[in-house]
Design an enzyme around this catalytic site. Sequence first.
Site, PDB file in Angstrom:
ATOM      1  N   THR A   1      -6.682  10.886  -0.330  1.00  0.00           N
ATOM      2  CA  THR A   1      -6.849  11.890  -1.434  1.00  0.00           C
ATOM      3  C   THR A   1      -5.759  11.522  -2.706  1.00  0.00           C
ATOM      4  O   THR A   1      -5.024  10.463  -2.585  1.00  0.00           O
ATOM      5  CB  THR A   1      -6.232  13.297  -1.183  1.00  0.00           C
ATOM      6  OG1 THR A   1      -4.965  13.215  -0.773  1.00  0.00           O
ATOM      7  CG2 THR A   1      -7.194  13.594  -0.219  1.00  0.00           C
TER       8      THR A   1
ATOM      9  N   THR B   1       0.816  -1.103   0.079  1.00  0.00           N
ATOM     10  CA  THR B   1      -0.044  -0.077   0.014  1.00  0.00           C
ATOM     11  C   THR B   1       0.780   1.058  -0.011  1.00  0.00           C
ATOM     12  O   THR B   1       1.256   1.700  -1.158  1.00  0.00           O
ATOM     13  CB  THR B   1      -1.006  -0.080   1.187  1.00  0.00           C
ATOM     14  OG1 THR B   1      -0.321  -0.328   2.388  1.00  0.00           O
ATOM     15  CG2 THR B   1      -1.948  -1.099   1.111  1.00  0.00           C
TER      16      THR B   1
ATOM     17  N   GLU C   1       6.701   4.945   7.234  1.00  0.00           N
ATOM     18  CA  GLU C   1       6.370   5.831   6.545  1.00  0.00           C
ATOM     19  C   GLU C   1       7.146   7.084   7.006  1.00  0.00           C
ATOM     20  O   GLU C   1       7.094   7.647   8.127  1.00  0.00           O
ATOM     21  CB  GLU C   1       4.895   6.116   6.829  1.00  0.00           C
ATOM     22  CG  GLU C   1       3.896   5.074   6.037  1.00  0.00           C
ATOM     23  CD  GLU C   1       2.450   5.252   6.519  1.00  0.00           C
ATOM     24  OE1 GLU C   1       1.426   4.548   5.478  1.00  0.00           O
ATOM     25  OE2 GLU C   1       2.057   5.990   7.502  1.00  0.00           O
TER      26      GLU C   1
ATOM     27  N   THR D   1       2.266  -8.747  11.853  1.00  0.00           N
ATOM     28  CA  THR D   1       2.550  -7.540  11.080  1.00  0.00           C
ATOM     29  C   THR D   1       1.247  -7.236  10.357  1.00  0.00           C
ATOM     30  O   THR D   1       0.356  -7.863  10.451  1.00  0.00           O
ATOM     31  CB  THR D   1       3.636  -7.592  10.246  1.00  0.00           C
ATOM     32  OG1 THR D   1       3.712  -6.423   9.509  1.00  0.00           O
ATOM     33  CG2 THR D   1       3.356  -8.602   9.279  1.00  0.00           C
TER      34      THR D   1
END
Length: 430
Positions: A430, A157, A281, A194
Amino acid sequence: MSVSGFDFSPLSPVPGIRLGTAFADIKGKNPDKKSRDDMAVMAFDEGASVAGVFTQNAFCAAPVEICRRHLGENIRAFVINAGNANACTGEAGLSDAEQSCEYLATSLGISAQSVMPFSTGVIGVPLPMPRLLDGIQGCVDNLDEQHWEQAAHAIMTTDTRPKGHSVQFVHEGEAVIVTGIAKGSGMIKPNMATMLAYVGTNAKVATPILQALLVECTEKSFNRITVDGDTSTNDSCMLVATGKTSLPEIQEASGDLYEKLKTAVFEVLLHSAQSIVADGEGATKFLSVLVQEGESTQECLRVAYAVAQSPLIKTALFASDPNWGRIVAAIGYAGVKGLDANAVRVYLGMGIVSDVVKGASASAVNIANEVLIVEQGGCAKGYREEVGQRIFDHEFITLRIALGRGQKSETVWTTDLSHEYVKINAEYRT
């Protein structure tokens, strides 16, 4: 943005496991143009044993509920989609997960109860079932033992790179293979495993032994990482043993073959877990937090997670600021009853702590350029700010905390907290 290292090496195929991927446009963002595959199917030969661990989040996703129901059946296939978590979608979500199992089962000529579904992505959005079912068929059409790398890409992702690892060993002249793939980058504080991880081996293992092995290995790997302290609704980690060797079935948690397999499975899971942290991230730093001399495992973990999840410490890491006051503050509020602050020592160094979770004694851990920064309730006499600065400028940092209370030790791995993390998550939908 991610931390270097943890290269994606070639993955060895596992006899008895075939994988296929397809682009189904699950997010509905690219209907007219082919993009990265976002679906995968794994199919197993008859006779495979399957073990699994799942999220402890009370809002567990529909596919997790179905997986828990099906685990223990004669599992023959997994179906995985990225881009949509199918979580908090009520009865409709359960129906969609069941329909995906039924569709794949029909395509493979097996029962729906022998299929386990998995999803990852945005929470609270219904699955686009027509596109998903088309994607399942596309996956089935290109099933192949060699497609581990394609599957690692398809389940991503916000990951910036795929994650996978293979280990092989020889027992009585026969090769045993362990190969695994995983995905995860944000919403990472597993409380079981995970985000998504799939490991296969050609060893023959009785299901109860396989399940116990998976639980033990995830506890010291996936259950020791955190990026942001958030436990996902969809966490799942699966271990499949196809039995495609002439070696005897492992029926007890003992013996040379079992120990070799356990070591190999643990290596694959640990590599995957640390790869997730390195690809956290917005991550620019990889921090190992080793807590030693605790009275219990739980108090070591309380301290480790207090440090690893402190926004103040994580932002200091991002700024390469050796602000050790934030570290001792986190140790102090971790909730260790009767902690003697004067007995605590804190050390700073470079590198990744892995040896201690593989069974080495805490004193055997080799940390490069380690320096004592806190002792006897204050800054260590020999510590100099410029020394701490050199270490904090490094990409891989180790923080060793000695509580001075006992013999237990635990290690947790985490990242810094950067501007990019905020940007990724602010713009996620978005």
